[in-house]
Scaffold this motif. Structure first.
Motif, short mmCIF file in Angstrom:
data_model
loop_
_atom_site.label_atom_id
_atom_site.label_comp_id
_atom_site.label_asym_id
_atom_site.label_seq_id
_atom_site.Cartn_x
_atom_site.Cartn_y
_atom_site.Cartn_z
N THR A 22 0.85 -1.19 0.00
CA THR A 22 0.00 0.00 0.00
C THR A 22 0.88 1.23 0.00
O THR A 22 2.09 1.12 0.13
CB THR A 22 -0.87 0.02 1.27
N ASP A 23 0.25 2.39 -0.13
CA ASP A 23 1.03 3.63 -0.13
C ASP A 23 1.81 3.71 1.17
O ASP A 23 2.94 4.18 1.21
CB ASP A 23 0.07 4.82 -0.24
N ASP A 24 1.18 3.24 2.23
CA ASP A 24 1.84 3.28 3.51
C ASP A 24 2.89 2.18 3.59
O ASP A 24 3.95 2.35 4.18
CB ASP A 24 0.78 3.07 4.60
N LYS A 34 5.59 11.04 -5.97
CA LYS A 34 4.90 12.29 -5.64
C LYS A 34 4.77 12.48 -4.12
O LYS A 34 5.16 13.51 -3.59
CB LYS A 34 3.51 12.31 -6.30
N THR A 35 4.22 11.46 -3.45
CA THR A 35 4.05 11.59 -2.00
C THR A 35 5.41 11.71 -1.32
O THR A 35 5.60 12.51 -0.40
CB THR A 35 3.26 10.38 -1.45
N THR A 36 6.36 10.90 -1.82
CA THR A 36 7.72 10.97 -1.27
C THR A 36 8.28 12.38 -1.39
O THR A 36 8.82 12.94 -0.44
CB THR A 36 8.64 10.01 -2.07
N ILE A 44 -2.07 17.59 0.27
CA ILE A 44 -3.37 17.00 -0.11
C ILE A 44 -3.13 16.01 -1.25
O ILE A 44 -2.83 16.38 -2.38
CB ILE A 44 -4.40 18.07 -0.55
N ASP A 45 -3.22 14.73 -0.90
CA ASP A 45 -2.96 13.66 -1.87
C ASP A 45 -4.24 13.36 -2.65
O ASP A 45 -5.34 13.55 -2.13
CB ASP A 45 -2.51 12.41 -1.09
N GLU A 46 -4.07 12.84 -3.87
CA GLU A 46 -5.23 12.52 -4.73
C GLU A 46 -6.18 13.70 -4.80
O GLU A 46 -7.41 13.56 -4.71
CB GLU A 46 -5.98 11.28 -4.22
MG LIG Z 1 1.06 9.19 -3.44
#
Ligand SMILES: [Mg+2]
Ligand SMILES: Nc1ncnc2c1ncn2[C@@H]1O[C@H](COP(=O)(O)OP(=O)(O)OP(=O)(O)O)[C@@H](O)[C@H]1O
Ligand SMILES: [Zn+2]
Length: 490
Positions: A11-13, A93-95, A168-170
């Motif tokens: 998962t993303d996590d 992106k999140t990273t 703010i993701d997604e």
């Molecule tokens: Mg992400």
């Protein structure tokens, strides 16, 4: 001994708890990079994607344009008030959102503008637990009230760092009214506030938002870059995987780093710490590129039997046929690029040692043959999913492919045709040269009355009529038929 991680989803996590006895765990010592060293080892396994989430911009692969721009902004102090990070899944992106947040708030930021990765702020942000960094998943908080609630704290001073950062993701999932509620603050936030928005679907974001943010597009990472990253991780994890194995994993990931790492997890769970290409073929239902090249080489030499045996193996071993055909289409594309680029393979996402053999196959088919190959294969891939007898569709396509390499080019056909025309005293109209792939297509696809039966002598012997005139060979007749159908020549 290994526990089976095949069913684990990255998962993303990225953290997954599994119930296996500690004695069964391989790699219990997960090293300094491990994020959860304090947890009981026997119960948790940190998937590679999470364990190797970059802690510095320098560890981010495949996005130099983004990294350079961000570093520059940090260096000159011209950091925008709002960023939009876009790009396909698992490209960073999140990273990067967390790295930007760390860099902005790290008290020990280095000369290279990297966050130190060691201080409390950096560590809390990496875990997603920092008080000054608000992460929000717009997929599950898409309503206007969700946004309003988050923005209530916008005027609060940061607790520790210099900035309060809203990630703010997604973000494309926000409702229209939620976007509207965000608009004003996004344009003129208090000086201590930064916004970082991330999305895989920038086209779903209103223009009003797009015009208020600084946008960074994350690109798919090349297979070569992925292979290097996988090799580095294998080295750290004491996994012995040869380059072709890593390349097979990388190519399946289609540019997504998370996907590549997830697949490596899965492969190692299945095969242990010495995974081979055969293991990869089994676990992912794929056919490795060396074997696909071998198939095309055989087909280029007219070996239809090899094609039929290949189809038999693919169907009998329960591989995903569409996936295999997809790999063949990608390979044909590479061959086309190789042929078109004059064959040195420079700039192609290919290991240098594979180039000579691929070059041979490309030469054998020729550029036009390859174009035809690509069309036939992608057509076959589309048809195979809904065909009543997919096996026949694949078999007949492979047999057709085995004929491509042996077909004469149009120049040869036409010169023969014109020769025959001259010999027959004008019975057969001479034809000018046009696209020969069309002739190939017509002669192969539409089962002409006089089918093309390529033979070593170039398509059968010409006959001689009673008055001594030469009659055309079968290949010539088929060509005339095809050209007539196409151009309406009499
Ligand atoms: Mg992400
Ligand atoms: N460019 C990259 N360089 C190195 N590792 C990466 C990169 N992109 C992704 N990863 C790896 O994949 C994992 C997931 O990355 P991340 O969450 O940043 O992807 P994302 O772009 O936000 O994906 P999604 O669109 O699914 O949210 C990271 O923990 C890291 O291990
Ligand atoms: Zn720090």
């Amino acid at each position: 001994m290994l526990f089976n991680r095949t069913a684990l989803v990255c998962t993303d996590d990225g953290n997954v708890t599994i119930g296996v006895p500690g004695s069964a765990l391989r790699g219990v010592d997960l090293g300094p990079l491990r994020e959860s060293n304090t947890r009981p080892m026997a119960e948790t396994y940190t998937v590679l994607a999470r364990k190797y989430r970059p802690r510095r911009f320098a560890d981010l692969i495949g996005q130099p344009h983004v990294v350079d721009a961000l570093r520059n902004a940090m260096a000159t102090g011209r950091v925008a008030q709002a960023f939009l990070l876009t790009g396909s899944r698992g490209t960073g992106k999140t990273t990067s959102a967390r790295l930007i947040a760390s860099a902005l708030n790290c008290p020990n930021r280095g000369k290279d503008h990297e966050p130190c990765g060691e201080c409390e702020s950096c560590r809390d942000i990496a875990r997603g637990e920092d008080l000054d960094v608000m992460e929000m998943d717009a997929a599950s908080n898409s309503r206007v009230d969700d946004i309003r609630q988050r923005l209530e704290s916008v005027d609060t001073r940061p607790a520790r760092g210099a900035f309060r950062i809203f990630i703010i993701d997604e973000v494309h999932m926000l409702s229209t009214s939620a976007f509207n509620a965000l608009l004003k603050t996004l344009e003129e936030p208090p000086p201590h506030v930064k916004f970082i928005l991330a999305t895989t679907n920038p086209e779903k974001i209103p223009e009003t938002i797009l015009s208020r943010v600084q946008r960074y597009d994350f690109r798919r990472v090349t297979a070569t870059e992925l292979v290097a990253r996988l090799a580095m991780i294998c080295n750290a994890e004491k996994i012995h995987a040869d380059e072709p194995v890593l390349r097979a994993v990388a190519e399946m990931a289609e540019g997504g780093v998370r996907d590549a790492l997830g697949r490596l997890d899965q492969l190692v769970a299945f095969a242990g710490d010495k995974p081979t290409l055969e293991h990869a073929e089994k676990v992912f239902g794929l056919v490795s590129r060396p074997r696909l090249v071998e198939l095309l080489q055989a087909l280029a030499q007219g070996d239809a039997r090899h094609g039929l045996l290949f189809a038999e193996e693919v169907f009998d071993s329960g591989k995903d046929v569409a996936e295999v055909l997809g790999s063949l289409v990608s390979l044909t594309r590479l061959l086309m690029l190789l042929a078109a680029s004059g064959g040195d393979g420079k700039g192609l996402d290919l290991p240098a040692d594979e180039v000579p053999q691929m070059h041979k196959v490309a030469d054998r088919f020729g550029l036009q043959g390859l174009v035809y190959l690509a069309e036939l294969l992608s057509d076959c891939r589309q048809r195979v999913r809904r065909a009543a007898f997919p096996r026949v569709v694949v078999e007949s396509t492979l047999v057709k492919l085995s004929m491509v390499g042996r077909l004469e080019t149009l120049e040869v056909l036409l010169s023969r045709l014109n020769e025959a025309s001259a010999d027959s005293g004008g019975d057969i109209s001479p034809v000018s040269q046009e696209s020969d792939s069309e002739v190939k297509r017509q002669s192969l696809n539409s089962a002409p009355k006089a089918p093309v039966t390529p033979a070593a002598d170039g398509g059968g012997k010409a006959g001689i009529t009673s008055d001594g005139a030469r009659t055309p060979t079968e290949v010539e007749r088929a060509a005339v038929e095809a050209v007539r159908r196409k151009f309406g020549a009499k």
